[in-house]
Design an enzyme around this catalytic site. Structure first.
Site, mmCIF file in Angstrom:
data_model
loop_
_atom_site.group_PDB
_atom_site.id
_atom_site.type_symbol
_atom_site.label_atom_id
_atom_site.label_comp_id
_atom_site.label_asym_id
_atom_site.label_seq_id
_atom_site.Cartn_x
_atom_site.Cartn_y
_atom_site.Cartn_z
ATOM 1 N N ALA A 68 0.768 -1.155 0.157
ATOM 2 C CA ALA A 68 0.000 -0.085 -0.008
ATOM 3 C C ALA A 68 0.868 1.292 -0.061
ATOM 4 C CB ALA A 68 -1.110 0.075 1.212
ATOM 5 N N GLY A 113 0.979 -5.236 1.065
ATOM 6 C CA GLY A 113 -0.152 -5.407 0.192
ATOM 7 C C GLY A 113 0.341 -5.954 -1.167
ATOM 8 N N GLU A 116 0.357 -9.683 -0.521
ATOM 9 C CA GLU A 116 -1.325 -10.182 -0.472
ATOM 10 C C GLU A 116 -1.767 -10.245 -1.796
ATOM 11 O OE1 GLU A 116 -1.616 -6.942 2.503
ATOM 12 O OE2 GLU A 116 -2.274 -8.532 3.996
ATOM 13 N N GLU A 136 4.833 -5.098 7.039
ATOM 14 C CA GLU A 136 3.913 -4.297 7.828
ATOM 15 C C GLU A 136 4.546 -3.931 9.116
ATOM 16 O OE1 GLU A 136 2.807 -6.800 5.968
ATOM 17 O OE2 GLU A 136 1.093 -6.078 4.809
#
Ligand code: DAK
Length: 262
Positions: A68, A113, A116, A136
């Protein structure tokens, strides 16, 4: 209405769609706008019967996707963060629910992300230079788009906990040995290798392929008996397709089948 894409390159040819996340200066980090553009591409792919397989990759030599967009997170309100969280969830589900196979061509970093999203894809091919991690924790966060769930399902609890707790990255060979990626190739061969697999999948019977995807994705999340019922029912559907007749005829006539998705 034609799509206006600023952060994504979208190409379709010979039954294969390629989505390239195109923010190399930010290591292809995902902001809301980029996620929205990828979702638009997936919607188009879902409607286009000519597309039989999809490749998702990142622009430039360094990253598939560094997660992200951390810069966009600074000063975010709770509502903005909620929206970003929902969008990442929606993107991963859209990939998983797409009734066509999606291959992640991991050309470099796949972090947070980014990993992911790659894990929501059906197959993953990595460049030898790829590095993967749920990083993260290094910024005081936890995975927000399924990392705590999809990673242990792919590699087991032991490695998943190590990766999520420490934020350390693993290299492509380790990812291959632990079942996180299907194949590792030299960087310059990555897209050709991804296209080769995509072409192979595009030549298969679409109904059989989409039902197989559904059965593996959903079946593993339920008890075995229920999953086997789902398999039996889907088997009945596939058995009624024209493509099965074509597959059987082609086998008997010693020729290649031509499947139509009917
Ligand atoms: N976001 C934004 N920009 C990024 C970025 C990211 N994730 N990763 C890298 N960049 C930018 C860098 O800031 C730099 O920009 P400039 O300074 O040139 O403007 C440029 O990309 C090149 O990066 P570096 O200069 O850092 O390149 P290096 O080769 O030195 O290092 C690196 C590469 C991948 C090791 C390093 O960039 C790095 O550690 N990046 C962060 C990777 C990371 O931790 N990713 C996980 C992000 S967390 C949420 C929902 C979901 C999520 C979060 C919140 N909410 C609901 C709020 C998910 C979170 C994540 O994915």
């Amino acid at each position: 209405m034609p799509m206006e894409l600023k952060n994504v390159i979208y190409e379709k040819s010979e039954g294969i769609a390629i989505i390239t996340i195109n923010r190399p200066d930010a290591l292809n980090a995902l902001n809301a706008e980029t996620i929205d553009e990828i979702l638009q591409c997936l919607e188009d792919i879902a409607k286009d019967d000519n597309v039989r397989a999809v490749i998702l990759t990142g622009a430039g030599p360094k990253a598939f996707c560094a997660g992200a967009d951390i810069k966009a997170m600074k000063g975010m309100t709770a509502l903005d963060a909620r929206k970003l969280s929902q969008m990442g969830y929606k993107l991963c589900k859209a990939i998983e629910n797409l009734e066509k196979p999606v291959i992640a061509a991991i050309n470099g970093y796949a972090l947070g992300g980014g990993l992911e999203v790659a894990m929501a894809c059906d197959l993953r091919i990595a460049s030898e230079k790829a590095r993967m991690g749920q990083t993260e924790i290094n910024i005081g966060l936890i995975p927000g788009w399924g990392g705590t769930q999809r990673l242990p399902r792919l590699v087991g609890k032991t490695l998943a906990k190590e990766m999520v707790f420490t934020g350390k990255m693993i290299d492509a060979q380790t990812a291959y040995q632990r079942g996180l990626v299907n194949k590792v190739v030299p960087p310059e061969q990555l897209m050709d290798a991804a296209k080769e697999i995509a072409k192979e999948l595009a030549s298969k019977a679409p109904v059989a392929l989409k039902l197989s995807k559904m059965l593996i994705n959903h079946g593993l999340e339920t008890d075995l008996d229920t999953a086997l019922v789902l398999e039996r029912e889907a088997f009945g559907v596939v058995a009624s397709t024209e493509d099965l007749q074509e597959g059987v005829s082609a086998f008997l006539e010693k020729r290649k089948p031509v499947f139509k998705g009917k």
